[in-house]
Design a protein around this motif. Sequence first.
Motif, PDB file in Angstrom:
ATOM      1  N   ILE A 163       8.632  14.428  -5.440  1.00 27.40           N
ATOM      2  CA  ILE A 163       8.380  13.167  -4.726  1.00 27.40           C
ATOM      3  C   ILE A 163       7.733  12.205  -5.718  1.00 27.40           C
ATOM      4  O   ILE A 163       6.797  12.578  -6.425  1.00 27.40           O
ATOM      5  N   SER A 164       8.252  10.994  -5.765  1.00 29.58           N
ATOM      6  CA  SER A 164       7.773  10.012  -6.740  1.00 29.58           C
ATOM      7  C   SER A 164       6.316   9.640  -6.491  1.00 29.58           C
ATOM      8  O   SER A 164       5.944   9.211  -5.387  1.00 29.58           O
ATOM      9  N   LYS A 165       5.495   9.802  -7.541  1.00 34.06           N
ATOM     10  CA  LYS A 165       4.072   9.436  -7.446  1.00 34.06           C
ATOM     11  C   LYS A 165       3.922   7.907  -7.512  1.00 34.06           C
ATOM     12  O   LYS A 165       2.884   7.370  -7.177  1.00 34.06           O
ATOM     13  N   GLU A 166       4.985   7.217  -7.999  1.00 38.43           N
ATOM     14  CA  GLU A 166       4.946   5.744  -8.002  1.00 38.43           C
ATOM     15  C   GLU A 166       5.111   5.204  -6.575  1.00 38.43           C
ATOM     16  O   GLU A 166       4.568   4.180  -6.222  1.00 38.43           O
ATOM     17  N   LYS A 167       5.857   5.972  -5.785  1.00 38.93           N
ATOM     18  CA  LYS A 167       6.173   5.491  -4.428  1.00 38.93           C
ATOM     19  C   LYS A 167       5.157   5.961  -3.384  1.00 38.93           C
ATOM     20  O   LYS A 167       4.865   5.238  -2.427  1.00 38.93           O
ATOM     21  N   TYR A 168       4.663   7.179  -3.544  1.00 37.63           N
ATOM     22  CA  TYR A 168       3.737   7.749  -2.550  1.00 37.63           C
ATOM     23  C   TYR A 168       2.531   8.395  -3.237  1.00 37.63           C
ATOM     24  O   TYR A 168       2.632   8.855  -4.374  1.00 37.63           O
ATOM     25  N   ASN A 169       1.417   8.455  -2.501  1.00 37.39           N
ATOM     26  CA  ASN A 169       0.296   9.309  -2.907  1.00 37.39           C
ATOM     27  C   ASN A 169       0.536  10.666  -2.262  1.00 37.39           C
ATOM     28  O   ASN A 169       0.551  10.771  -1.031  1.00 37.39           O
ATOM     29  N   THR A 170       0.781  11.684  -3.067  1.00 40.04           N
ATOM     30  CA  THR A 170       1.112  13.000  -2.497  1.00 40.04           C
ATOM     31  C   THR A 170      -0.032  13.984  -2.704  1.00 40.04           C
ATOM     32  O   THR A 170      -0.708  13.967  -3.738  1.00 40.04           O
ATOM     33  N   TYR A 171      -0.224  14.833  -1.701  1.00 38.70           N
ATOM     34  CA  TYR A 171      -1.315  15.814  -1.721  1.00 38.70           C
ATOM     35  C   TYR A 171      -0.782  17.167  -1.246  1.00 38.70           C
ATOM     36  O   TYR A 171      -0.060  17.230  -0.238  1.00 38.70           O
ATOM     37  N   LYS A 172      -1.170  18.214  -1.954  1.00 38.54           N
ATOM     38  CA  LYS A 172      -0.799  19.575  -1.527  1.00 38.54           C
ATOM     39  C   LYS A 172      -1.876  20.083  -0.578  1.00 38.54           C
ATOM     40  O   LYS A 172      -3.065  20.068  -0.920  1.00 38.54           O
ATOM     41  N   VAL A 173      -1.455  20.546   0.586  1.00 42.73           N
ATOM     42  CA  VAL A 173      -2.408  21.097   1.561  1.00 42.73           C
ATOM     43  C   VAL A 173      -1.989  22.524   1.890  1.00 42.73           C
ATOM     44  O   VAL A 173      -0.876  22.759   2.360  1.00 42.73           O
ATOM     45  N   HIS A 174      -2.886  23.465   1.610  1.00 45.37           N
ATOM     46  CA  HIS A 174      -2.638  24.877   1.909  1.00 45.37           C
ATOM     47  C   HIS A 174      -3.172  25.189   3.306  1.00 45.37           C
ATOM     48  O   HIS A 174      -4.368  25.028   3.563  1.00 45.37           O
ATOM     49  N   ILE A 175      -2.271  25.597   4.186  1.00 45.70           N
ATOM     50  CA  ILE A 175      -2.642  26.012   5.541  1.00 45.70           C
ATOM     51  C   ILE A 175      -2.604  27.537   5.535  1.00 45.70           C
ATOM     52  O   ILE A 175      -1.523  28.139   5.546  1.00 45.70           O
TER      53      ILE A 175
ATOM     54  N   MET B 178       0.843  -1.205   0.000  1.00 45.64           N
ATOM     55  CA  MET B 178       0.000   0.000   0.000  1.00 45.64           C
ATOM     56  C   MET B 178       0.880   1.258   0.000  1.00 45.64           C
ATOM     57  O   MET B 178       1.773   1.397   0.837  1.00 45.64           O
ATOM     58  N   LYS B 179       0.595   2.149  -0.928  1.00 42.92           N
ATOM     59  CA  LYS B 179       1.329   3.421  -0.958  1.00 42.92           C
ATOM     60  C   LYS B 179       0.872   4.295   0.206  1.00 42.92           C
ATOM     61  O   LYS B 179      -0.322   4.343   0.510  1.00 42.92           O
ATOM     62  N   LYS B 180       1.819   4.966   0.834  1.00 40.33           N
ATOM     63  CA  LYS B 180       1.489   5.865   1.946  1.00 40.33           C
ATOM     64  C   LYS B 180       0.953   7.189   1.401  1.00 40.33           C
ATOM     65  O   LYS B 180       1.404   7.663   0.344  1.00 40.33           O
TER      66      LYS B 180
END
Length: 327
Positions: free
Chosen positions: A30-42, A1-3
């Motif tokens: 950051i590799s999209k194959e390795k992780y699920n990445t999300y941009k979060v604006h605070i 499972m990708k983090k």
Amino acid sequence: MKKNIAIIMGGYSSEVEISLKSGQVVYQNISKEKYNTYKVHILKDKWVLVDDLENEFPINKHDFSTKINGEKINFDCVFNAIHGHPGEDGTILAYFELIGLKHTSAPFYQMALAFNKRDCLSVVKQYGIKTAKSYFLNKGDNIKVEEIIAKVGLPCFVKPNNAGSSFGISKAKTTSEMIPAIEKAFKEDSQILIEEFLDGPEITIGVIEYKGKIKVLPMTEIVSENEFFDYDAKYLGKSQEITPARISPEIHKKLEKTASHVYQILNMSGFSRSEYILVNGEPYFLELNTVPGLTSASLIPQQAEAAGITLEEIFHNAIEMALNKNS
């Protein structure tokens, strides 16, 4: 499972635009194959996940989750790319630690300590680290210009105690320049630090946790076209940044030892970039940034490249180090 990795960016300080750029660089590297990445604006008015089409999805502050098309997204780790408040001063990290969410920075207390220049200097001094003579003011204090000058001399630097990116800093050369410089710094912060001018080359040093060990990156010598390494010098190309720095092996060894020692004294983890002035070959510690710039123009990426480490490697390492920390 990708983090699932949330890259937080923005913040509540005058560094918001720089942080959004840093966060974007992290997201792109950051590799999209390795992780699920999300941009979060605070941001002051909203916490939102922003997708590639600029659609916004509100963050639930109860557990720092979100819903995309009805599907709940929980995060395994947060990559902190917020310069200034609330990322670099530890505020949001205290919240993550309360809800049990792992992140790429040092614990919130260490972040808060490093962010407060006066407190950080007072801690490292106890370990024999050399620092400039300084004078501290709170907003509302009686300002005794003659007393300040007697302690730190002229010229001197007047800077906000809790702000980054060189906002609000002035170099005061005469008695008449002191009050305007103090007023400028107080616009950024209610506490200010006035330091003696140290005459010598400025060296900035990235120290990171890399593969479980403290790693001192190649050093950068700052040659500013301006009076000092101010905002324009830092972000608008008004400086020469020479990596590796033009210093002798002996001074390099001394700086490396000092930078590593400061990282350990402050119980740091994750990214850091510390500033030193060399006076007669002796390193004087100025400050430590715990969320240094990560844009292509920033120093840590330049230093990592000089060490043969790609941005992907340095960012993946930060995530892996965070995920492997004890909960």
